[in-house]
Design a protein around this motif. Structure first.
Motif, PDB file in Angstrom:
ATOM      1  N   THR A  58       1.035  13.337  -5.654  1.00 15.50           N
ATOM      2  CA  THR A  58      -0.408  13.431  -5.486  1.00 15.50           C
ATOM      3  C   THR A  58      -1.070  12.059  -5.421  1.00 15.50           C
ATOM      4  OG1 THR A  58      -0.375  15.505  -6.700  1.00 15.50           O
ATOM      5  CG2 THR A  58      -2.506  14.470  -6.421  1.00 15.50           C
ATOM      6  N   ALA A  59      -0.638  11.108  -6.232  1.00 11.74           N
ATOM      7  CA  ALA A  59      -1.262   9.788  -6.274  1.00 11.74           C
ATOM      8  C   ALA A  59      -1.057   9.013  -4.970  1.00 11.74           C
ATOM      9  CB  ALA A  59      -0.705   8.977  -7.436  1.00 11.74           C
ATOM     10  N   ASP A  60       0.005   9.298  -4.237  1.00 12.86           N
ATOM     11  CA  ASP A  60       0.302   8.584  -3.001  1.00 12.86           C
ATOM     12  C   ASP A  60      -0.157   9.304  -1.743  1.00 12.86           C
ATOM     13  OD1 ASP A  60       1.481   6.574  -4.471  1.00 12.86           O
ATOM     14  OD2 ASP A  60       3.512   7.340  -4.218  1.00 12.86           O
ATOM     15  N   ARG A  61      -0.594  10.539  -1.878  1.00 14.56           N
ATOM     16  CA  ARG A  61      -1.064  11.304  -0.708  1.00 14.56           C
ATOM     17  C   ARG A  61      -2.411  10.758  -0.263  1.00 14.56           C
ATOM     18  NH1 ARG A  61       1.661  15.771   0.560  1.00 14.56           N
ATOM     19  NH2 ARG A  61      -0.039  16.898   1.531  1.00 14.56           N
ATOM     20  N   PRO A  62      -2.699  10.831   1.026  1.00 12.37           N
ATOM     21  CA  PRO A  62      -4.007  10.379   1.504  1.00 12.37           C
ATOM     22  C   PRO A  62      -5.139  11.145   0.813  1.00 12.37           C
ATOM     23  CG  PRO A  62      -2.515  10.710   3.347  1.00 12.37           C
ATOM     24  CD  PRO A  62      -1.827  11.263   2.125  1.00 12.37           C
ATOM     25  N   ASN A  63      -6.122  10.403   0.351  1.00 10.28           N
ATOM     26  CA  ASN A  63      -7.257  10.969  -0.355  1.00 10.28           C
ATOM     27  C   ASN A  63      -8.135  11.768   0.615  1.00 10.28           C
ATOM     28  OD1 ASN A  63      -9.970  11.198  -1.358  1.00 10.28           O
ATOM     29  ND2 ASN A  63      -9.464   9.687  -2.913  1.00 10.28           N
ATOM     30  N   PRO A  64      -8.350  13.064   0.361  1.00  8.21           N
ATOM     31  CA  PRO A  64      -9.169  13.875   1.261  1.00  8.21           C
ATOM     32  C   PRO A  64     -10.591  13.334   1.441  1.00  8.21           C
ATOM     33  CG  PRO A  64      -7.961  15.290  -0.238  1.00  8.21           C
ATOM     34  CD  PRO A  64      -7.766  13.873  -0.710  1.00  8.21           C
TER      35      PRO A  64
ATOM     36  N   VAL B 282     -10.413   1.135  -1.249  1.00  7.87           N
ATOM     37  CA  VAL B 282      -9.614   0.468  -2.282  1.00  7.87           C
ATOM     38  C   VAL B 282      -8.223   0.157  -1.744  1.00  7.87           C
ATOM     39  CG1 VAL B 282     -10.870   1.502  -4.217  1.00  7.87           C
ATOM     40  CG2 VAL B 282      -8.929   2.707  -3.225  1.00  7.87           C
ATOM     41  N   HIS B 283      -7.581  -0.798  -2.386  1.00  5.77           N
ATOM     42  CA  HIS B 283      -6.209  -1.160  -2.030  1.00  5.77           C
ATOM     43  C   HIS B 283      -5.244  -0.282  -2.827  1.00  5.77           C
ATOM     44  CE1 HIS B 283      -7.464  -4.559   0.316  1.00  5.77           C
ATOM     45  NE2 HIS B 283      -7.969  -5.207  -0.718  1.00  5.77           N
ATOM     46  N   GLU B 284      -5.180   0.987  -2.478  1.00  9.04           N
ATOM     47  CA  GLU B 284      -4.301   1.944  -3.149  1.00  9.04           C
ATOM     48  C   GLU B 284      -3.623   2.808  -2.101  1.00  9.04           C
ATOM     49  OE1 GLU B 284      -6.613   4.187  -5.945  1.00  9.04           O
ATOM     50  OE2 GLU B 284      -7.009   2.435  -7.193  1.00  9.04           O
ATOM     51  N   ALA B 285      -2.465   3.323  -2.436  1.00  2.99           N
ATOM     52  CA  ALA B 285      -1.707   4.156  -1.498  1.00  2.99           C
ATOM     53  C   ALA B 285      -2.520   5.354  -1.025  1.00  2.99           C
ATOM     54  CB  ALA B 285      -0.395   4.623  -2.136  1.00  2.99           C
ATOM     55  N   SER B 286      -3.361   5.899  -1.875  1.00  2.96           N
ATOM     56  CA  SER B 286      -4.154   7.079  -1.498  1.00  2.96           C
ATOM     57  C   SER B 286      -5.236   6.761  -0.463  1.00  2.96           C
ATOM     58  CB  SER B 286      -4.797   7.708  -2.736  1.00  2.96           C
ATOM     59  OG  SER B 286      -5.709   6.790  -3.323  1.00  2.96           O
TER      60      SER B 286
ATOM     61  N   MET C 152       0.818  -1.186   0.000  1.00  6.94           N
ATOM     62  CA  MET C 152       0.000   0.000   0.000  1.00  6.94           C
ATOM     63  C   MET C 152       0.861   1.250   0.000  1.00  6.94           C
ATOM     64  SD  MET C 152      -2.943   1.240   2.635  1.00  6.94           S
ATOM     65  CE  MET C 152      -3.818  -0.279   2.542  1.00  6.94           C
ATOM     66  N   VAL C 153       1.966   1.245   0.724  1.00  6.54           N
ATOM     67  CA  VAL C 153       2.821   2.424   0.801  1.00  6.54           C
ATOM     68  C   VAL C 153       4.050   2.182  -0.054  1.00  6.54           C
ATOM     69  CG1 VAL C 153       4.168   3.872   2.334  1.00  6.54           C
ATOM     70  CG2 VAL C 153       1.998   2.957   3.110  1.00  6.54           C
ATOM     71  N   ARG C 154       4.293   3.070  -1.004  1.00  2.00           N
ATOM     72  CA  ARG C 154       5.450   2.952  -1.877  1.00  2.00           C
ATOM     73  C   ARG C 154       6.434   4.052  -1.519  1.00  2.00           C
ATOM     74  NH1 ARG C 154       2.375   3.590  -7.234  1.00  2.00           N
ATOM     75  NH2 ARG C 154       0.896   4.483  -5.818  1.00  2.00           N
ATOM     76  N   ALA C 155       7.604   3.643  -1.046  1.00  2.00           N
ATOM     77  CA  ALA C 155       8.607   4.637  -0.670  1.00  2.00           C
ATOM     78  C   ALA C 155       9.969   3.980  -0.617  1.00  2.00           C
ATOM     79  CB  ALA C 155       8.264   5.241   0.684  1.00  2.00           C
ATOM     80  N   GLU C 156      10.990   4.800  -0.654  1.00  5.06           N
ATOM     81  CA  GLU C 156      12.343   4.312  -0.468  1.00  5.06           C
ATOM     82  C   GLU C 156      12.489   3.825   0.965  1.00  5.06           C
ATOM     83  OE1 GLU C 156      14.620   4.109  -2.902  1.00  5.06           O
ATOM     84  OE2 GLU C 156      13.039   4.830  -4.224  1.00  5.06           O
ATOM     85  N   PRO C 157      13.336   2.808   1.231  1.00  9.52           N
ATOM     86  CA  PRO C 157      13.474   2.270   2.590  1.00  9.52           C
ATOM     87  C   PRO C 157      13.776   3.326   3.647  1.00  9.52           C
ATOM     88  CG  PRO C 157      14.572   0.836   1.026  1.00  9.52           C
ATOM     89  CD  PRO C 157      14.125   2.053   0.257  1.00  9.52           C
ATOM     90  N   ASP C 158      14.586   4.333   3.322  1.00  7.08           N
ATOM     91  CA  ASP C 158      14.894   5.357   4.323  1.00  7.08           C
ATOM     92  C   ASP C 158      13.737   6.343   4.513  1.00  7.08           C
ATOM     93  OD1 ASP C 158      15.290   6.493   1.793  1.00  7.08           O
ATOM     94  OD2 ASP C 158      16.858   7.828   2.508  1.00  7.08           O
ATOM     95  N   MET C 159      12.696   6.233   3.687  1.00  6.76           N
ATOM     96  CA  MET C 159      11.529   7.106   3.792  1.00  6.76           C
ATOM     97  C   MET C 159      10.361   6.426   4.493  1.00  6.76           C
ATOM     98  SD  MET C 159      12.419   9.958   2.264  1.00  6.76           S
ATOM     99  CE  MET C 159      10.906  10.750   1.818  1.00  6.76           C
ATOM    100  N   ILE C 160      10.500   5.146   4.836  1.00 10.59           N
ATOM    101  CA  ILE C 160       9.410   4.404   5.455  1.00 10.59           C
ATOM    102  C   ILE C 160       9.355   4.764   6.929  1.00 10.59           C
ATOM    103  CG2 ILE C 160       8.503   2.115   5.973  1.00 10.59           C
ATOM    104  CD1 ILE C 160       9.858   1.159   3.384  1.00 10.59           C
ATOM    105  N   ARG C 161       8.329   5.544   7.270  1.00  7.15           N
ATOM    106  CA  ARG C 161       8.168   6.040   8.635  1.00  7.15           C
ATOM    107  C   ARG C 161       6.682   6.191   8.938  1.00  7.15           C
ATOM    108  NH1 ARG C 161      12.999   9.149  10.411  1.00  7.15           N
ATOM    109  NH2 ARG C 161      14.517   8.917   8.755  1.00  7.15           N
ATOM    110  N   CYS C 162       6.355   6.149  10.212  1.00  2.00           N
ATOM    111  CA  CYS C 162       4.992   6.416  10.649  1.00  2.00           C
ATOM    112  C   CYS C 162       4.617   7.831  10.223  1.00  2.00           C
ATOM    113  CB  CYS C 162       4.890   6.253  12.166  1.00  2.00           C
ATOM    114  SG  CYS C 162       3.297   6.766  12.852  1.00  2.00           S
ATOM    115  N   ALA C 163       3.436   7.976   9.645  1.00  2.00           N
ATOM    116  CA  ALA C 163       2.976   9.288   9.185  1.00  2.00           C
ATOM    117  C   ALA C 163       2.805  10.285  10.325  1.00  2.00           C
ATOM    118  CB  ALA C 163       1.649   9.140   8.440  1.00  2.00           C
TER     119      ALA C 163
END
Length: 114
Positions: free
Chosen positions: A95-101, A35-39, A1-12
């Motif tokens: 934008t595609a990975d940001r939480p959907n408002p 849906v099963h999407e990052a947003s 669900m979350v796509r990021a570089e390993p050093d960017m994987i952090r609790c929001a």
């Protein structure tokens, strides 16, 4: 669900990066039309994920973390969570990975025990 570089994987919320302590949370559960999407997801520390699913915390469409007063009323506790109340969460730039408002609004209206 979350796509990021390993050093960017952090609790929001907390920026915790100990991988065994992190979970991908659906904002709107799949069973409720999510849906099963990052947003439709947030990477959260396990305790925050549990509280999010139970409606004791939420994230506003403006990306602010909010904590229900019911934690204090029901559990006579929550100091560490109230310290996080009102802070802006860390969200991906794309934008595609940001939480959907709209999904965040749904969670605020349907789940949050404000």
């Amino acid at each position: 669900m979350v796509r990021a570089e390993p050093d960017m994987i952090r609790c929001a919320v907390t920026q915790e990066r100990t991988l065994p302590a992190l979970e991908a949370a659906h904002i709107r559960p799949y069973a409720d039309g999510g849906v099963h999407e990052a947003s439709n997801g947030l990477l959260l520390r396990r305790d925050l994920h549990s509280l999010f699913d139970a409606g004791y915390v939420t994230v506003t469409p403006e990306l602010r973390f909010e904590v229900s007063r019911r934690i204090r009323a029901e559990f006579e506790n929550g100091r560490q969570y109230y310290a996080l109340h009102g802070q802006t969460i860390f969200a991906p730039e794309g934008t595609a990975d940001r939480p959907n408002p709209a999904a965040l609004s749904w969670h605020n209206d349907q789940c949050f025990r404000g």
